[in-house]
Scaffold this active site. Structure first.
Site, mmCIF file in Angstrom:
data_model
loop_
_atom_site.group_PDB
_atom_site.id
_atom_site.type_symbol
_atom_site.label_atom_id
_atom_site.label_comp_id
_atom_site.label_asym_id
_atom_site.label_seq_id
_atom_site.Cartn_x
_atom_site.Cartn_y
_atom_site.Cartn_z
ATOM 1 N N HIS A 1 21.917 -6.801 7.054
ATOM 2 C CA HIS A 1 22.022 -5.653 8.198
ATOM 3 C C HIS A 1 23.551 -5.975 8.388
ATOM 4 C CE1 HIS A 1 17.688 -5.899 9.537
ATOM 5 N NE2 HIS A 1 18.068 -4.732 8.808
ATOM 6 N N ASP B 1 24.168 -9.120 10.607
ATOM 7 C CA ASP B 1 23.822 -10.267 9.956
ATOM 8 C C ASP B 1 25.247 -10.842 9.305
ATOM 9 O OD1 ASP B 1 21.106 -10.125 10.414
ATOM 10 O OD2 ASP B 1 20.728 -8.796 8.484
HETATM 11 C C1 XLS Z 1 11.738 -2.007 8.984
HETATM 12 C C2 XLS Z 1 12.533 -2.061 7.930
HETATM 13 C C3 XLS Z 1 13.629 -2.874 7.979
HETATM 14 C C4 XLS Z 1 14.873 -2.529 6.873
HETATM 15 C C5 XLS Z 1 15.814 -3.092 6.840
HETATM 16 O O1 XLS Z 1 10.677 -1.396 9.182
HETATM 17 O O2 XLS Z 1 11.746 -2.441 6.847
HETATM 18 O O3 XLS Z 1 13.397 -4.172 7.773
HETATM 19 O O4 XLS Z 1 14.138 -2.833 5.596
HETATM 20 O O5 XLS Z 1 16.795 -2.415 7.964
#
Ligand code: XLS
Ligand code: MG
Length: 349
Positions: free
Chosen positions: A52, A55
């Site tokens: 993210h 992150d």
């Molecule tokens: C949430 C998503 C998240 C994404 C990344 O449900 O899976 O983890 O993969 O932002």
């Protein structure tokens, strides 16, 4: 069948090593530092990390452009020092007070503008981390109450936002990660088909693809391997989030293959049979440790998911293809399913 890749490359995101908080209770484990997470990734034989935007650059909203690129470069250096790379960056558009009513599709134009600005910052971070891939999990793009929004307007907002990003960075490729619900009651882009159609409406469909998460397909009542096959047939499957899910409830992010081994086998099969990975795609794992794990054993879900993928890969590669073809020719699918069960169980057949 397209020729398969010889060895797969694996990735996960820092959020997959978590402290075990859920909506009903606080964290149960002390956090790992980012550096510790990088070391765990390397130790477990992963090749890349997913990010993210915050992150990679914590407290992003309070930083100026120079501070952002400085921090992003520092993160990149840690990766390089440990022989890892960044697979993608995803703008976290679901935390800020400015994304309460949606991000790109909020009713307030100032909130929509925030979402686009934040996405541009995420692209800057992706450039510093050396990846052309931006993932859009459209967390809050949807409705709780039908009458609050207009779907055609919302779709246009999404197209406009994606076009702005494509225009900003000509090398950028965007992966839409569809999910039918949670946190929204109903999401605007619930399935792979919706995501593909959205990409087609943009200024450069060739730079818009898909990330498929197993659990999201199950929540949509669909079969994950069929959805992967669908995206592959359009050459649009650019990343995956393998995990597992027990029925229609909240997004569980269970270890890959934990609930339904045959469903997991078929995901590995469809990837392998269609040359997934040959253009540099990673096998991403979006899995969560059980809340009961103690900190010292709270990375096992990642190791186990990767191991399960590789075990199932052996099963895919050792399938008796001529027997399979013969049973298909005879249209004896009862015998075919018996053979697959025997093969998966290692039973004498
Ligand atoms: C949430 C998503 C998240 C994404 C990344 O449900 O899976 O983890 O993969 O932002
Ligand atoms: Mg995911």
């Amino acid at each position: 069948m397209t020729e398969a890749i010889t060895s797969y490359r694996f990735s996960f995101g820092p959020w997959n090593l978590s402290e075990g908080a859920d909506p009903f209770g606080p964290p149960v484990r002390d956090p790992f530092t980012f550096l510790e997470k990088v070391k765990i990734a390397k130790q477990l034989g992963f090749d890349a990390l997913q990010f993210h935007d915050d992150d990679a650059v914590p407290e992003l909203d309070s930083l100026g452009p120079e501070q952002i690129s400085k921090q992003a470069r520092a993160t990149k250096q840690i990766l390089t020092d440990h022989g890892l790379v960044a697979e993608f960056v995803a703008p976290r558009l679901w935390f800020s007070p400015r994304t309460i009513d949606g991000a790109y599709t909020a009713n307030d134009p100032a909130d929509r503008a925030y979402a686009v600005e934040r996405s541009i910052k995420a692209i800057d971070i992706a450039q510093e981390l050396g990846t052309p891939l931006l993932v859009l999990w459209l967390a809050r793009e949807g409705t709780y109450v039908r009458e609050a929004k207009s779907v055609p307007e919302a779709v246009q907002y999404l197209v406009d936002a994606i076009n702005t990003m494509l225009e900003y960075d000509k090398q950028l490729r965007i992966l839409v990660e569809p999910k039918p619900n949670e946190p929204m009651d109903q999401a605007y882009i619930p399935t792979v088909g919706h995501a593909l159609a959205l990409g087609n409406r943009t200024a450069d469909p060739s730079r818009v693809g898909i990330l498929i998460e197993t659990a999201h397909q199950i929540l949509a009542g669909l079969d994950p391997s069929d959805e992967m096959g669908f995206a592959l047939s359009f050459h649009k499957l650019w990343s995956v989030h393998l995990n597992d899910q027990s029925g229609l409830k909240f997004d569980e992010d269970k270890s890959f293959g934990e609930v339904d081994l045959r469903r997991a086998f078929n995901q590995v099969r469809v990837l392998e049979e269609n040359g997934y990975g040959r253009n540099g795609e990673y096998v991403g794992l979006d899995v969560k440790a059980m809340r009961t794990q103690k900190k010292e054993v709270s990375a096992k879900h990642l190791a186990n998911s990767k191991q399960t993928f590789l075990w199932l890969l052996d099963k895919v590669r050792s399938l008796n293809r001529s027997l399979q073809a013969e049973l298909v020719r005879q249209r004896d699918y009862e015998e075919l399913t018996r053979y697959i069960t025997a093969h998966l169980l290692g039973a004498r057949y």
